[in-house]
Scaffold this active site. Structure first.
Site, short mmCIF file in Angstrom:
data_model
loop_
_atom_site.label_atom_id
_atom_site.label_comp_id
_atom_site.label_asym_id
_atom_site.label_seq_id
_atom_site.Cartn_x
_atom_site.Cartn_y
_atom_site.Cartn_z
CG HIS A 61 -0.44 0.30 2.51
ND1 HIS A 61 -0.08 -0.69 3.40
CD2 HIS A 61 -0.20 1.47 3.13
CE1 HIS A 61 0.35 -0.13 4.51
NE2 HIS A 61 0.29 1.18 4.38
CG ASP A 105 0.04 -4.05 2.83
OD1 ASP A 105 0.48 -3.54 1.78
OD2 ASP A 105 -0.22 -3.39 3.86
CB SER A 208 2.77 2.65 5.95
OG SER A 208 1.46 2.87 6.37
#
EC number: 3.4.21.-
Length: 255
Positions: A61, A105, A208
């Protein structure tokens, strides 16, 4: 539920007050020599991990069109010598990545020029086994951090800001059974949960793609969790790297 959004998204969004590495403290400089900072159009976007001189691992992502890779960083606003700037020639998200469910992911980036390995820049070890519940780990990143400031009424109010320096938090692996109670029906065997007793996720937006390292082994990639992440006791959810070692090695070999 929420995805741990890239920081470039947060900086162009409104009212995003939750993004931070909760209860974390500044890391000892260069104590996480595999830590990578991904930039998009000159802005910090995500964390990542160096896994070989030519390859960096992050979350799918975090993918963007204009990605620059910075190695050997501690303070993003200062240069103290060991920093290296690289460009990604290939950006390879997992072919089965699903943004909606957060499945798979994970993303590989191949560097145009290999990293020059030094004491401040070196790869993290990929796992040969999956992590055990209770295993001690460290999560690191440049995600937003909170601090208390005097409010208009004189009472302390929580404020958030982007730290210049890399922050670390000590957390531990949460059992699948325990984590499933927090996220019923959401987890897969390619995800692993980690957090701190009574404090929840520790990682949040802006962290992230960063590493979850347990005993010097890369066991997780910061992926998603509960919202707001500064007001939850639920653990964070990470991509379970041990489930992807075969894909990682095969992709590196083909490219």
């Amino acid at each position: 539920m929420w995805l741990l959004l890239p920081l470039s998204f947060l900086l162009t969004s409104t009212a995003q007050d939750g993004g931070k590495l909760l209860e974390g403290e500044e890391c000892a400089p260069h104590s996480q020599p595999w830590q990578v900072a991904l930039y998009e159009r000159g802005r910090f976007n995500c964390g990542a991990s160096l896994i070989s001189p030519h390859w960096v691992l992050s979350a799918a992502h975090c993918q963007s069109r204009f990605m620059r890779v910075r190695l050997g960083e501690h303070n993003l606003r200062k240069r103290d010598g060991p920093e290296q700037l690289r460009t990604a020639s290939r950006v390879i998200p997992h072919p089965r990545y699903e943004a909606r469910s957060h499945r798979h992911d994970i993303m590989l980036l191949r560097l145009v020029q290999p990293a020059r390995l030094t004491p401040q820049v070196r790869p993290v070890v990929l796992p040969t086994r999956c992590p055990h519940p209770g295993e001690a780990c460290v999560v690191s990143g440049w995600g937003l951090v909170s601090h208390n400031e005097p409010g208009t009424t004189g009472r302390p109010q929580s404020q958030v800001s982007l730290p210049d320096t890399l922050h670390c938090a000590n957390i531990s692996i949460i059992s699948d059974a325990s984590c499933d109670k927090n996220y019923p029906g959401r987890l897969t065997n390619t995800m692993v949960c980690a957090g701190a007793e009574g404090r929840g996720a520790e990682s949040c937006e802006g962290d992230s793609g960063g590493p979850l390292v347990c005993g010097g082994i890369l066991q997780g990639i910061v992926s998603w969790g509960d919202v707001p992440c500064d007001n939850t006791t639920k653990p964070g959810v990470y991509t379970k790297v041990c489930r992807y070692v075969k894909w990682i090695r095969e992709t590196m070999k083909r490219n």
